[in-house]
Scaffold this active site. Structure first.
Site, PDB file in Angstrom:
ATOM      1  N   ASP A   1       0.841  -1.202   0.000  1.00 10.30           N
ATOM      2  CA  ASP A   1       0.000   0.000   0.000  1.00 10.30           C
ATOM      3  C   ASP A   1       0.873   1.248   0.000  1.00 10.30           C
ATOM      4  O   ASP A   1       2.036   1.219   0.395  1.00 10.30           O
ATOM      5  CB  ASP A   1      -0.959   0.007   1.190  1.00 10.30           C
TER       6      ASP A   1
ATOM      7  N   GLU B   1       0.196  -1.118   5.915  1.00 10.51           N
ATOM      8  CA  GLU B   1       1.292  -0.514   6.679  1.00 10.51           C
ATOM      9  C   GLU B   1       1.084   0.975   6.856  1.00 10.51           C
ATOM     10  O   GLU B   1       1.361   1.536   7.921  1.00 10.51           O
ATOM     11  CB  GLU B   1       2.625  -0.791   5.970  1.00 10.51           C
TER      12      GLU B   1
END
Length: 359
Positions: free
Chosen positions: A88, A152
């Site tokens: 991400d 994350e």
């Protein structure tokens, strides 16, 4: 030219195409509208891991975004290396500061410019291609597992524990310079909140009400200004109770790190640095806690002017934490402190968002 360099040159066109295929997927975990992009990126990673030589590559569902898990077993008795990364990325805004489209990679002056090229698709891609080289040339001596997560950037709420391994390899940290290899031995934790300040029950005209009603934006700024003092210390009662002072021997080691403060300031475009009194720059940004306002908004921000006294104001704020500071405990302490210093002229709501422990 060594064999690795020859391999890179021979396979460079495909490597670049593979990397660019990942970067072009806008896997922004903070925005719900990119849910399908998160899955697409996870599936693309699984495909690339299989092509690199993994025995299996799975896209595993979680409470949030999927987790990519892959592994290669060479010997049950061999050590296992776990490669951790995240697929991400952060939102690309403000878009007007980009010289190219954030999700269309562009090569300028030998660098790839795109969101995710550096954090963290680029680094994890390097790990996978190194793995591919070892597999194809019969050089892999250890078992390898890969865990690539998609949360994350929002605190990893679905990644409760990593699978068993002897070594975890992470290449999502920092370096002291492009020519200075650096080994990160610790990372600060995080506590994150959103603050909402409500004043009147609707937006008011500042000409009619200004000076008679508390402005939520003004009040929010006053509240935030009280979180740190003139010496850069956080004022929340009990905040430093569990902070471990860095031993003098370690501080001396930090002082020996080749660090050019002048270049540091020039690189980020500031004339002077600021931080907690009594500590060096490298100590402040690595082993001491900190407080930051990550975003603040309210009222009218469009073109031209509007004489509004807004009903609400908001801020997203965070603290970087050091080992022994429990982010759950800090989160509650901070919320209680903000409520205690809020004046009666407004209503204040503090919402904990996410956090993580220091390591």
């Amino acid at each position: 030219m060594n064999e690795i360099q020859k391999y890179i040159i021979a396979h460079e066109p495909k490597m670049m195409n593979d990397l660019f295929s990942l970067i072009r997927i806008p896997s922004i975990s903070a925005l719900p509208e990119h849910h399908d992009d998160m899955l697409a990126c996870a599936e693309r990673w699984a495909q690339l891991l299989l092509e690199a030589g993994a025995d299996e590559a799975l896209v595993m569902p979680s409470k949030g975004n999927p987790i990519v898990f892959a592994q290669k077993m060479v010997d049950p008795d061999a050590k296992t290396v776990l490669v951790y990364a995240h697929y991400d990325v952060m939102p690309a805004e403000p878009l007007e500061l980009w010289k190219s489209q954030p999700f269309e990679p562009e090569i300028r002056n030998g660098y790839i410019w795109a969101r995710g090229a550096d954090d963290d698709k680029g680094q994890s891609f390097i790990q996978v291609k190194a793995f591919e080289y070892l597999v194809k040339n019969g050089l892999l001596k250890n078992n390898v597992k890969f865990i690539f997560e998609g949360e994350e950037e929002i605190g990893s709420p679905s990644l409760e524990e990593l699978l068993k391994a002897d070594v975890i390899l992470v290449s999502d940290t920092s370096m002291l310079g492009a020519e200075l290899p650096s080994l990160t031995t610790g990372l600060r934790g995080l506590a994150y909140w959103e603050i909402e300040v409500t004043g009147p029950n609707r937006d008011l005209h500042s000409g009619h009400f200004g000076g008679a009603v508390a402005n939520p934006i003004n009040t929010l700024c006053q509240i935030i200004s009280k979180v740190t003092d003139a010496d850069g210390r956080i004022t929340v009662p009990g905040f430093y109770d569990d902070v471990e002072e860095v031993p003098q021997a370690e501080r001396e080691m930090i002082a020996h790190i080749p660090f050019d403060e002048k270049k540091y300031k020039e690189a980020i475009g500031v004339k002077e640095l600021f931080g907690e009194k009594g500590y060096s720059t490298l100590e402040r940004n690595s082993c001491r806690p900190s407080f930051d306002v990550c975003g603040i908004w309210g009222g009218y921000t469009g073109e031209g002017s509007k004489t509004v006294l807004p009903s609400k104001a908001y801020a997203k704020v965070s603290c970087r934490l050091v080992p022994h500071q429990d982010h759950h405990k800090i989160s509650q302490m901070f919320a209680e402190y903000i409520s205690s210093i809020a004046p009666e002229t407004v209503q204040v709501k503090v919402t904990p968002m996410h956090g993580g422990q220091g390591y």
